[in-house]
Design a protein around this motif. Structure first.
Motif, mmCIF file in Angstrom:
data_model
loop_
_atom_site.group_PDB
_atom_site.id
_atom_site.type_symbol
_atom_site.label_atom_id
_atom_site.label_comp_id
_atom_site.label_asym_id
_atom_site.label_seq_id
_atom_site.Cartn_x
_atom_site.Cartn_y
_atom_site.Cartn_z
ATOM 1 N N GLY A 85 7.077 -14.135 5.615
ATOM 2 C CA GLY A 85 6.204 -13.932 6.763
ATOM 3 C C GLY A 85 6.621 -12.787 7.655
ATOM 4 N N THR A 86 7.827 -12.245 7.446
ATOM 5 C CA THR A 86 8.271 -11.106 8.244
ATOM 6 C C THR A 86 7.386 -9.894 7.977
ATOM 7 N N MET A 87 7.064 -9.169 9.044
ATOM 8 C CA MET A 87 6.296 -7.928 8.899
ATOM 9 C C MET A 87 7.251 -6.743 8.867
ATOM 10 N N LEU A 88 7.113 -5.910 7.836
ATOM 11 C CA LEU A 88 7.892 -4.686 7.719
ATOM 12 C C LEU A 88 6.962 -3.524 8.033
ATOM 13 N N ILE A 89 7.297 -2.751 9.064
ATOM 14 C CA ILE A 89 6.477 -1.603 9.463
ATOM 15 C C ILE A 89 7.163 -0.322 9.041
ATOM 16 N N VAL A 90 6.427 0.511 8.323
ATOM 17 C CA VAL A 90 6.917 1.812 7.868
ATOM 18 C C VAL A 90 6.059 2.882 8.523
ATOM 19 N N LEU A 91 6.668 3.989 8.938
ATOM 20 C CA LEU A 91 5.986 4.991 9.753
ATOM 21 C C LEU A 91 5.417 6.150 8.959
ATOM 22 N N ASP A 92 5.363 6.022 7.649
ATOM 23 C CA ASP A 92 4.799 7.055 6.783
ATOM 24 C C ASP A 92 4.413 6.396 5.469
ATOM 25 N N ALA A 93 3.365 6.904 4.831
ATOM 26 C CA ALA A 93 2.863 6.261 3.610
ATOM 27 C C ALA A 93 3.638 6.643 2.355
ATOM 28 N N ALA A 94 4.488 7.667 2.417
ATOM 29 C CA ALA A 94 5.123 8.201 1.212
ATOM 30 C C ALA A 94 5.929 7.155 0.449
ATOM 31 N N ALA A 95 6.901 6.538 1.104
ATOM 32 C CA ALA A 95 7.766 5.573 0.418
ATOM 33 C C ALA A 95 6.997 4.345 -0.068
ATOM 34 N N PRO A 96 6.107 3.760 0.747
ATOM 35 C CA PRO A 96 5.312 2.636 0.239
ATOM 36 C C PRO A 96 4.458 3.030 -0.961
ATOM 37 N N PHE A 97 3.836 4.210 -0.901
ATOM 38 C CA PHE A 97 3.004 4.690 -2.009
ATOM 39 C C PHE A 97 3.829 4.846 -3.280
ATOM 40 N N ALA A 98 5.072 5.302 -3.112
ATOM 41 C CA ALA A 98 5.943 5.543 -4.260
ATOM 42 C C ALA A 98 6.566 4.262 -4.804
ATOM 43 N N GLY A 99 6.316 3.131 -4.149
ATOM 44 C CA GLY A 99 6.836 1.860 -4.638
ATOM 45 C C GLY A 99 8.259 1.571 -4.231
#
Length: 275
Positions: A85-99
């Protein structure tokens, strides 16, 4: 009250967030591993940092204010400490997009990024006019994506993002894939590259004898009026001479297949290079 663990709180981006979170309705636990970052927080904002374990214990939200190249390592290092249930916020799409985020379906992943203050704006205060990055005095728009997690978590993440990027105007909801089209695709691969070309064009006319200040004044003034017409900020049409210059100039400057930079494989390759 929502508790937020801010990792990288004393870094370039983290310090901005730490500043904007002052007076917010959230409990912020600041984490910073570098001594200069710790000193910056203490001296500049009067903030004491805590260890990562202490910060994560019972935290509802974790913000990774760290460089794209460190997202994977940092998120992997804290994965076992994140409760469902923890929310992880990332400030750019690059790393999430790259998996590069942990494969945890029980976590919420929220991605948000500023648009930065627009060229065409209504700012009248000089400090706001000089706030080119945003998040201090100038108003800006921002984009966000709920990568995974319950739908109601989008509103939760957007509320936090409005404080992160304040003062803000429009909030746009996109997907992570669409955010990747905007950056690196639209903003860096296209816009930044063309702006570098324009700077090199200034250097070229200066080398051919034009005064540098005259060249800059001429180009930046024309960027203002040409941009206003092209993007519909004002009604107007170009002269026949200008239209002819565009007709013959664009093929010289641009490859016929330049739009391939937005193809999925090109976006993926670009993000792979920066993460």
């Amino acid at each position: 009250m929502t508790t937020i663990a801010l990792l990288g709180a004393g870094g370039k981006m983290g310090y901005r967030l730490s500043t904007n979170f002052r007076g917010s309705p959230y409990t912020i636990r600041h984490v910073e591993i570098s001594e200069p970052g710790k000193e910056r927080l203490k001296t500049g904002l009067g903030i004491d940092t805590v260890g990562v374990d202490e910060a994560l214990k019972g935290a509802d939200v974790v913000i990774l204010a760290v460089p794209d190249t460190h997202i994977g390592k940092v998120s992997a290092g804290i994965e076992s400490k994140l409760v469902p249930g923890t929310m992880l916020i990332v400030l750019d799409a690059a790393a999430p997009f790259a998996g590069h985020l942990p494969k945890r379906s029980d976590l919420t992943y929220f991605v948000t990024h500023p648009c930065h203050p627009p060229i065409f704006n209504d700012e009248t205060d000089m400090a706001a006019k000089k706030d080119f990055f945003g998040g201090v005095k100038a108003k800006q728009h921002f984009v966000s994506a709920l990568m995974q997690g319950p739908e109601q978590d989008y509103a939760k993440g957007e509320e936090i993002a409005r404080i992160i990027w304040a003062p803000v105007m429009r909030s746009h909801r996109l997907t992570v894939e669409q955010m990747a089209l905007l950056e690196p695709g639209l903003s860096e691969t296209v816009c930044a590259s063309l702006l570098v070309v324009m700077k090199e064009a200034v250097d070229e006319v200066v080398a051919r004898g034009v005064d540098r200040q005259a060249a800059l004044d001429f180009l930046l003034g024309h960027m203002n009026v040409l941009g206003a017409v092209i993007f519909g900020e004002t009604k107007g049409v170009f002269s026949d001479a200008c239209n002819k210059a565009i007709e013959f100039g664009k093929p010289v400057l641009m490859r016929d297949d330049w739009k391939r930079v937005f193809e999925p494989e090109e976006i993926a390759a670009s993000i792979q290079r920066i993460t």
